[in-house]
Scaffold this motif. Structure first.
Motif, mmCIF file in Angstrom:
data_model
loop_
_atom_site.group_PDB
_atom_site.id
_atom_site.type_symbol
_atom_site.label_atom_id
_atom_site.label_comp_id
_atom_site.label_asym_id
_atom_site.label_seq_id
_atom_site.Cartn_x
_atom_site.Cartn_y
_atom_site.Cartn_z
ATOM 1 N N LYS A 130 7.826 5.735 8.278
ATOM 2 C CA LYS A 130 9.215 5.912 7.833
ATOM 3 C C LYS A 130 9.519 5.081 6.569
ATOM 4 N N GLY A 131 10.329 5.703 5.768
ATOM 5 C CA GLY A 131 10.719 5.026 4.531
ATOM 6 C C GLY A 131 9.709 5.199 3.418
ATOM 7 N N THR A 132 8.572 5.784 3.717
ATOM 8 C CA THR A 132 7.578 5.945 2.668
ATOM 9 C C THR A 132 7.394 7.418 2.359
ATOM 10 N N ASP A 133 6.594 7.659 1.380
ATOM 11 C CA ASP A 133 6.452 9.010 0.852
ATOM 12 C C ASP A 133 5.475 9.842 1.655
ATOM 13 N N ASN A 134 5.919 10.354 2.728
ATOM 14 C CA ASN A 134 4.999 11.042 3.616
ATOM 15 C C ASN A 134 5.579 12.373 4.023
ATOM 16 N N ILE A 135 5.928 13.083 3.005
ATOM 17 C CA ILE A 135 6.714 14.258 3.270
ATOM 18 C C ILE A 135 5.857 15.447 3.647
ATOM 19 N N LEU A 136 4.802 15.589 2.954
ATOM 20 C CA LEU A 136 4.075 16.838 3.043
ATOM 21 C C LEU A 136 2.680 16.604 3.601
ATOM 22 N N ASP A 137 2.330 17.373 4.577
ATOM 23 C CA ASP A 137 0.980 17.264 5.114
ATOM 24 C C ASP A 137 0.058 18.151 4.284
ATOM 25 N N TYR A 138 -0.484 17.585 3.281
ATOM 26 C CA TYR A 138 -1.318 18.388 2.391
ATOM 27 C C TYR A 138 -2.772 18.181 2.762
ATOM 28 N N TYR A 139 -3.538 19.198 2.484
ATOM 29 C CA TYR A 139 -4.956 19.057 2.765
ATOM 30 C C TYR A 139 -5.733 18.724 1.495
ATOM 31 N N VAL A 140 -5.180 19.173 0.407
ATOM 32 C CA VAL A 140 -5.791 18.770 -0.857
ATOM 33 C C VAL A 140 -4.862 17.744 -1.526
ATOM 34 N N PRO A 141 -5.330 16.525 -1.718
ATOM 35 C CA PRO A 141 -4.449 15.510 -2.316
ATOM 36 C C PRO A 141 -4.340 15.762 -3.824
ATOM 37 N N ILE A 142 -3.619 16.827 -4.140
ATOM 38 C CA ILE A 142 -3.659 17.380 -5.487
ATOM 39 C C ILE A 142 -3.279 16.362 -6.562
ATOM 40 N N PHE A 143 -2.244 15.584 -6.287
ATOM 41 C CA PHE A 143 -1.808 14.660 -7.331
ATOM 42 C C PHE A 143 -2.711 13.435 -7.422
ATOM 43 N N THR A 144 -3.305 13.078 -6.291
ATOM 44 C CA THR A 144 -4.296 12.010 -6.358
ATOM 45 C C THR A 144 -5.481 12.453 -7.200
ATOM 46 N N VAL A 145 -5.823 13.718 -7.058
ATOM 47 C CA VAL A 145 -6.888 14.254 -7.897
ATOM 48 C C VAL A 145 -6.512 14.162 -9.379
ATOM 49 N N PHE A 146 -5.261 14.491 -9.675
ATOM 50 C CA PHE A 146 -4.820 14.361 -11.065
ATOM 51 C C PHE A 146 -4.896 12.903 -11.531
ATOM 52 N N GLN A 147 -4.427 12.007 -10.669
ATOM 53 C CA GLN A 147 -4.499 10.592 -11.052
ATOM 54 C C GLN A 147 -5.933 10.147 -11.272
ATOM 55 N N PHE A 148 -6.804 10.664 -10.417
ATOM 56 C CA PHE A 148 -8.215 10.331 -10.576
ATOM 57 C C PHE A 148 -8.723 10.794 -11.940
ATOM 58 N N CYS A 149 -8.421 12.063 -12.233
ATOM 59 C CA CYS A 149 -8.785 12.583 -13.563
ATOM 60 C C CYS A 149 -8.270 11.646 -14.636
ATOM 61 N N PHE A 150 -7.067 11.231 -14.465
ATOM 62 C CA PHE A 150 -6.387 10.456 -15.481
ATOM 63 C C PHE A 150 -7.022 9.075 -15.651
ATOM 64 N N TYR A 151 -7.066 8.305 -14.580
ATOM 65 C CA TYR A 151 -7.541 6.929 -14.717
ATOM 66 C C TYR A 151 -9.049 6.860 -14.929
ATOM 67 N N VAL A 152 -9.790 7.550 -14.071
ATOM 68 C CA VAL A 152 -11.245 7.497 -14.229
ATOM 69 C C VAL A 152 -11.642 8.174 -15.530
ATOM 70 N N GLY A 153 -10.919 9.249 -15.886
ATOM 71 C CA GLY A 153 -11.189 9.889 -17.170
ATOM 72 C C GLY A 153 -10.994 8.917 -18.319
ATOM 73 N N TRP A 154 -9.942 8.143 -18.234
ATOM 74 C CA TRP A 154 -9.663 7.166 -19.284
ATOM 75 C C TRP A 154 -10.784 6.127 -19.363
ATOM 76 N N LEU A 155 -11.238 5.701 -18.174
ATOM 77 C CA LEU A 155 -12.350 4.759 -18.136
ATOM 78 C C LEU A 155 -13.597 5.388 -18.737
ATOM 79 N N LYS A 156 -13.782 6.686 -18.469
ATOM 80 C CA LYS A 156 -14.963 7.373 -18.991
ATOM 81 C C LYS A 156 -14.895 7.457 -20.520
ATOM 82 N N VAL A 157 -13.702 7.549 -21.066
ATOM 83 C CA VAL A 157 -13.565 7.494 -22.516
ATOM 84 C C VAL A 157 -14.232 6.230 -23.034
ATOM 85 N N ALA A 158 -13.881 5.107 -22.400
ATOM 86 C CA ALA A 158 -14.489 3.846 -22.808
ATOM 87 C C ALA A 158 -15.995 3.878 -22.593
#
Lengths: 341, 341, 341, 341, 341
Positions: free
Chosen positions: D265-293
């Motif tokens: 309760k009180g946290t962001d647990n609204i949707l029972d998703y099976y694919v953590p779609i936005f986490t995947v995007f974040q992964f692309c984003f942060y790890v991708g940025w690291l891969k640039v380096a």
């Protein structure tokens, strides 16, 4: 075409920068109206489906998706990566401008160091500056879509008078797997050496001076070519693009007004707006910022903001002939100036 | 006029920077009092309408709008884009200062390398430095509103003694679609070549030295002209402007005190203030930051902070005549200094 | 005085940087103890009035003000603008150091190129380097409070032996509305030309070499003068100052412990502390950061961290005489070194 | 292989950057699909264990861990350190490109200054440019895995014709504990001196010009070697790596859908998703940025984005022979150009 | 010792950067294990006291302190100031590397320009390069703890053969209040002048070339010395240190698990962990970042990441003798290369 507006804001006064918002050429609106239209079309499509196309059960499901998206939009740190990326691209953009080769230094020195008012002298001076211009055009032929379109083949250069028949033949007879774009630099140096041997250049120092200028000129052409060859690493561009576009994908759902207050409770769902006015502003802001990068990443193209290479080339040809040939030995008679004693 | 205050804060002491807040010239107040007044006028207009001009029903509607705006003000990341943008503009600003062409190097070398105390020698030295100054003024004529106003035509330069009648005629007889502003550089080189031929310059090396200086001087003029031609991409400026102004548009509503606690609950609506004191501070802060950019983007204008071109030009003319002519061959007799043995 | 501490932290070891916290000279404490004291005095004054000087009614009013301030402190983005501003100022600070003119290059070359062990040779070499030093001192006279105090007039320079009587007269006889600080550069060039004519400099190339060095030296003096003339735009400094000081004005109220829990509910009012320990840390942090800028903005002043101009000038005079005169033609006899075959 | 895409986005138009997302070579997908796969595999493993492998008691324990992780993901400021780190690495990356030594300047000058169409003249010119190329290849042998693989020993260079038998013997006879990679620079200077003595170089100035070019060329080789020797401080890379990977370790738990609403309760647990779609995007984003380096930190390797050293070396050898030998004294006959009067 | 790892990550592949986490030399663990241990020791001490040493009354007091600290940790913006500070320090770090004086350019030119295979010629060439090396060592003696330890006095230099007895005497006889470290530069110039007079250097141009190289070399030494003298302003370092350490002081309390839910309510107190795993990560992150700065601020020390001055000096002495003496006039016989026709 270059968009120049500095003089309009030369005074920091009331209504300074905002005044710039009403311009169309090179503006944010021109660059992104298609993106904006697509985004809004999708937004209203989803709104329509959600409000009138779904049962309450599915509406609540979609509201959960919307809330989930809403959160996501809060955690994506686009601003940073955009800031660093745009700074990086803007640095390259200006460096590319700085490396545009202008033949003025060469023309001034050719006019001063290569003497002889006879035909051969004139031929030499004209050839020297033409080689410089030719080198620049060869460079831009392979790096700029604008110049490529204007001069698709070496024959077009011949027609435009940037090359003589003789030179075209010579260059076509060179067998080089690495192309021949740099050959005019060689001709320049060889011709300068000959002029020295003929005594038209009076000192080895002046020969060296001309050759150094040509080496720098050629170095700039090499840099132009390098910036074309070595793009901003693709990954970097992709990371930024993913960040911005995934943000707005999430907005498509996350910024919908939620009909069922029990689902939406605790979130920002105060106003049932039909125009997502602030999302539009954010779109302008983030996608506009990305467009800054997009229009700077290849400054030799056809964007409103790109450097006007066609003009630059015409100007260079005219000015270099003017300095090296037409005005050679022409200068005003010395008279006393106003402040003379 | 340039605003110089460094010496005032030469010691980091108590009340150092805050002391600077009471200055008017070049200050944030002077730059933005109109914006501030407009903002507050609108703010109070909306307040008046909201409190006394609307029924409770409409008041609540407006309160919802206000809450919606309030959120928006929290999500707009102005600080970043401002930081990067101002850094970019400030970089260009300083680069433009660095490219202001000063004729001192040329004048010193003309005085050292071009010998001859007779009239022709003096004429030559004066002409050489005058050409340098003329080149700079031609450049600023097309890039600075200040100089444009002072010398609208070439006749004004003639009157001011920066050009002789002869030179004016010569320059007007040159047919060049690309203008003739760069012609004095050519004259300089040609005149130097003549001086070399007459033996007034004793060595080809010194001729080269003068011509190199002129090429650099002309290069700086070209940079000044480039910074004018190639503005900061319009999109970038528009993005920043949209960000800041949309923020304050949202503040007009979002920072109103909400009368109905049931609507406002959970939000920051503690104090019914009549002066939105912290919004005023934020305004100072963000719009002030934008004004920093606005006053730096065109440093050759008439802002308080702009470089004083009129003074620079006067100084350059006087100092270059002084060095190249008046003080030529004048220097103190050598005597033993205090630390001699 | 410069604060040098690099060697102390030459090894990144336990207790490395924290060890630096106990230094006083040039430290954050020394720079801001007055600000800190004032802040705390005001803080306790408000606390006293609030707790014992107000009725409950007014206390609650003040608590609302406090809550309002508390929010404000959360929204002001000082960190960014500070980061960019300090980076900007630090860049200028180092550029100014880099532009301090050192006469060593000139002295080495004068010693190598200007031959003649007789008195006239010595006089010339000494005069050449003295002119360089004089130029630097003239520059600092108008840009540094330290040097201004040491040499308020040209007579003080005469007394200090940096100028001969003859030179003083010469310089006073020059009529120039733009000052005469740059005249020693001219003397240098003229004297070098004479030395060339007398054959003491053996080649035009060496003459050019000396004149180029002087042009660069004079260019550095010009940069020093430019950094003094063109301050960081006043608006920028004011924006930063307003941000930091308005933050702490808000803290004066916002960080008070609130007595009435019903007002304070939902906010961070857990602990009734008498020493606002973390506010003190924040003060150290933000005001300290501002002080970094303040002590860097004018590096030729009297701060602990400023460049020691007095020492620099003394050193330059001594070293340049040493190189150009005392050690002229003095060098050790060539002998076989240890690794010879 | 270098990934060039600038021309594709030469116009900032609709679907500009997004179009780049579908590329594979040098793309974010190619660089990080393994990381992504591992992350998702772990994520689903934990999901499976949590949902079907644990009793309710342990599930709740794990949910607490998840909530704890969730918070952590909010406090880690990866974006900043990434931004600064990538900027630092990208700066080095471009500097390394800028320091790749191209022999074109040397070849042009050798062709212009070293005269003699006889065999000895040709031998000299060819040897001079070969020494430059050899120096570059020796440098890359110790800094680039690509070149190391192509030329593991000096014998491979002999076979490739970059070295003669004679030169190989000479270099092997030099006893130097510091290697001999810099010796070709010495040969170049010595050979140029001999050419001067034989009168094939007509002026000491041209000799100096060649030697200066070689010193700069050698300086660039030294910089290449320095960037290899002095890596980005290991600590910096480790700090960034720890930040990114600890973030995603926390995500493995923190982004699970929590089954028990009372814990979540009180946290962001609204949707029972099976694919953590936005986490995947974040992964692309942060790890991708690291891969640039990661792909920029060693630009002489075999990444898609690395500089194509093999091509560069081949090109340099061919072009330098072409300029210094094949085209020596070859240039088109002078004829009147199209614009001749 | 320098930590080189670039080749290990020359391919951006799976497990690229993480692989670097297992290194010890120059690693984050080595730099901060003591800090980490101390932090954890204090953390557990406080935990022990809080849990078993206090009555419930005092426990609740301490919990309030903890909550108060918890907030503080949220408001301190360490990341920014760290980012800017580390960028500043890293810039200086690389500039210092770039200013390390390498004698290769000098040695190459000495070998090319100073002719004479007799003993005096050899003596001269050896002396010239030895003076360059000596100058560098004198510089590092006062700026690097490593070199100071290796050569505490001038006698150690004598023993090491970097100085002859004669030279030592000469240098000791110079009376200079400003030290004598720069004297070898003077010797170099004087000796070059003599070589020119003796005709061993054939042209004034080559003399100038050598003297210019020495001036640049000496300029680099001056920069090394400047970076030592002018530290990063102490205030800046203190501000950063205070920020980081006050953050972790607050963590000591703020990251404790709170036993009484009624106090802790609304805050992040979900899991009773015994190892504050994420605080440990944050510690690695922030203190690690600070350690980056700490190990870069003095790159001539004994950290793992510092430049290996001892090796550099040995290399320079050997290579400069090799180039200037051993290989003088030695170069391979010219033969036809593989691609000859």
């Amino acid at each position: 075409m270059t968009v120049t507006y500095t003089l309009e804001v030369s005074r920091a006064r009331f209504w300074g920068f905002p005044k710039l918002l009403i311009r169309w050429k090179g503006s944010i609106y021109r660059l992104m109206y298609l993106e904006m239209t697509s985004f809004l079309a999708l937004f209203y499509l989803i709104m329509t489906i959600y409000r009138w196309g779904l049962s309450e059960e599915y509406q609540k499901q979609l509201e959960k998706v919307a809330l989930y998206c809403r959160e996501f939009t809060l955690t994506i740190p686009i601003t940073f990566v955009m800031g660093f990326y745009v700074t990086f691209v803007a640095g390259r953009w200006w460096q590319q401008y700085m490396n545009i080769p202008w033949p003025d230094r060469i023309a001034l020195q050719v006019s001063a160091y290569v003497s002889g008012a006879d035909e051969r002298g004139r031929l030499m001076r004209r050839a020297l500056v033409r080689y410089a211009n030719l080198l620049a055009i060869f460079t831009f032929q392979s790096t700029s879509t604008v110049i490529k379109r204007r001069f698709p083949t070496i024959d077009h250069l011949l027609e435009a008078g940037l090359l003589t028949e003789e030179e075209k033949r010579t260059i076509e007879n060179i067998h080089s797997p690495q192309g021949t774009w740099f050959v005019p630099a060689h001709w320049f140096c060889q011709l300068a050496t000959i002029a020295r041997k003929e005594g038209r250049i009076h000192d080895d120092l002046h020969l060296k001076s001309l050759i150094d200028e040509m080496c720098n000129f050629r170095g700039q052409c090499g840099m132009i070519w390098s910036y074309d060859w070595i793009s901003v690493p693709l990954v970097y561009t992709q990371v930024v693009t993913i960040a911005v576009y995934s943000f707005f994908m999430a907005c498509l759902f996350g910024r919908q007004y939620l009909l069922h207050a029990d689902v939406a409770k605790g979130t920002d769902n105060i106003l049932d707006y039909y125009v997502p006015i602030f999302t539009v502003f954010q779109f302008c802001f983030y996608v506009g910022w990305l467009k800054v990068a997009e229009s700077m990443i290849c400054p030799f193209g056809e964007d409103d903001d790109d450097f006007e290479l066609n003009w630059i080339i015409d100007r260079n040809v005219q000015v270099s002939y003017l300095l090296a040939d037409t005005l050679h030995l022409k200068h005003p008679r010395l008279t006393r100036d106003l402040f003379w004693d």
